[in-house]
Scaffold this active site. Structure first.
Site, PDB file in Angstrom:
ATOM      1  N   LYS A  79     -21.464 -21.935   6.125  1.00 15.17           N
ATOM      2  CA  LYS A  79     -20.926 -20.716   5.494  1.00 15.17           C
ATOM      3  C   LYS A  79     -20.271 -19.836   6.554  1.00 15.17           C
ATOM      4  CE  LYS A  79     -24.258 -21.043   1.815  1.00 15.17           C
ATOM      5  NZ  LYS A  79     -25.612 -20.781   1.386  1.00 15.17           N
ATOM      6  N   GLN A 123     -30.450 -17.030   1.888  1.00 10.49           N
ATOM      7  CA  GLN A 123     -30.431 -18.494   1.916  1.00 10.49           C
ATOM      8  C   GLN A 123     -31.716 -19.044   1.277  1.00 10.49           C
ATOM      9  OE1 GLN A 123     -27.809 -20.463   3.020  1.00 10.49           O
ATOM     10  NE2 GLN A 123     -29.031 -22.090   2.102  1.00 10.49           N
ATOM     11  N   ASP A 146     -23.847 -14.311  -4.456  1.00 13.95           N
ATOM     12  CA  ASP A 146     -24.367 -15.517  -5.108  1.00 13.95           C
ATOM     13  C   ASP A 146     -24.401 -15.325  -6.629  1.00 13.95           C
ATOM     14  OD1 ASP A 146     -24.860 -17.689  -3.496  1.00 13.95           O
ATOM     15  OD2 ASP A 146     -26.833 -16.977  -2.827  1.00 13.95           O
TER      16      ASP A 146
END
Ligand SMILES: NC(=O)c1ccc[n+]([C@@H]2O[C@H](COP(=O)([O-])OP(=O)(O)OC[C@H]3O[C@@H](n4cnc5c(N)ncnc54)[C@H](OP(=O)(O)O)[C@@H]3O)[C@@H](O)[C@H]2O)c1
Length: 314
Positions: A79, A123, A146
């Site tokens: 990422k 994460q 997200d």
């Protein structure tokens, strides 16, 4: 015979006794994510240039990593590399595996309040002791790139504008790119997680598919997957889907990612066993994965622009 006619024939033929099966079998096509993801990333790159011109800084994404799960470290680096290659600012905040939920929540709160941060991502998986339902609610929805916060989930459920979770949104774009329209089709999803299965069902339903959702308690899984003209598999179970689960001429999207003992990356679908039966399949690796990361960058860009618009309007 022209390809479309052949497709139409298959759409309506039963699974038995079709003399065209062999001909079809030579035509299974792989749905590669990279070319589609590159288009998304190129658009984001252009938007970053214009954002910097307007606000004298690039968008900034912060990833929170708790513990040292090896796969998470690799995903986090990926990422970072993509964000930096686009010209974003990116940082990873690493907390020890024994960090308490309170410490992680306080860390997220300080990131929520930091005006220089546009996007925040936690994460996964988190170490034991964290409640997924709680964690989903810690990030300010305006920075939740997200898109797992209940505000986004609720708006998606209602078909209202919201950030879309990266993997299901990426799958919708993949389908669209390859001309696979879910409207009026039967779409079966294997999996009902908050991050893939459930938002996938909302997106497909909003796109006018007839949706069947399966999970571990589903009786006779193959009966439901064989109904699917579009089959999305997000079970986290390597090789779960084989030739007994698919409908001829269908589209199969494989979300699973697993590393085998000999280091190979495989999906939830035993691809070698269904190639020749289905029309399209997304490969693992190289199918859904690139779309997920591209959508993360897009969501970060959207969050940055939206926040700056709101700040300048207030
Ligand atoms: N390519 C990407 O970018 C990407 C992104 C996210 C995830 N993934 C991968 O996708 C997979 C799924 O991820 P996830 O986070 O959604 O997993 P998850 O939270 O573990 O959820 C798995 C879902 O599959 C269902 N399931 C498991 N085994 C099943 C079976 N034998 N029959 C029917 N349903 C079954 C479970 O049912 P219950 O609800 O009944 O337990 C659950 O709903 C994983 O391999 C993950 O690594 C890939």
């Amino acid at each position: 015979m022209p390809r479309l006619e052949l497709a139409a024939l298959f759409e309506y033929s039963s699974s038995e006794g079709c003399h065209l099966c062999l001909e079809w079998s030579e035509m299974t096509k792989l749905l590669y994510g990279k070319p589609v993801a590159d288009q998304v990333l190129n658009q984001v790159r252009a938007r970053i240039l214009s954002f910097v011109g307007q606000h004298y800084r690039p968008p900034r994404l912060t990833v929170v990593l708790v513990g040292e799960d090896p796969a998470s470290i690799i995903y986090t680096r990926r990422k970072r590399d993509v964000a930096l290659s686009l010209g974003m600012e990116q940082e990873t905040m690493t907390l020890p595996a024994n960090a308490s939920p309170t410490l992680v929540q306080e860390t997220i709160q300080s990131l929520n309040e930091n005006p220089h941060i546009d996007g925040i991502l936690i994460q996964r998986p988190l170490p034991k002791g964290f409640s997924e339902e709680d964690v989903l609610q810690w990030i300010d929805p305006a920075k939740d790139v997200d898109a797992f916060h209940p505000v986004h989930a609720g708006r998606l459920f209602l078909g209202l504008p919201a950030f879309r979770p990266c993997t299901p949104a990426g799958i919708m774009m993949l389908l669209d790119h390859y001309g696979i329209n879910p409207a009026g089709r039967v779409a079966t999803i294997v999996g009902r997680s908050s991050i893939v299965g459930k938002p996938m069902a909302s997106l497909l339903l909003n796109a006018n598919a007839t949706v069947i959702q399966c999970h571990r308690q589903t009786k006779n899984l193959a009966q439901h997957t064989r109904e699917a003209q579009i089959l999305i598999v997000a079970a986290g179970h390597a090789g779960l889907i084989d030739e007994s689960h698919v409908r001829q001429g269908s589209t199969v999207i494989d979300v699973g990612i697993h590393r085998t003992a000999d280091g190979k990356i495989v999906g939830d679908v035993a691809r070698d066993r269904i190639e020749g039966l289905v029309q399209y399949i997304s490969p693992v690796p190289g199918g859904v994965g690139p779309m997920t990361i591209a959508f993360l960058m897009k969501n970060t860009m959207d969050a940055a622009e939206l926040r700056m618009t709101q700040l300048s309007g207030s």
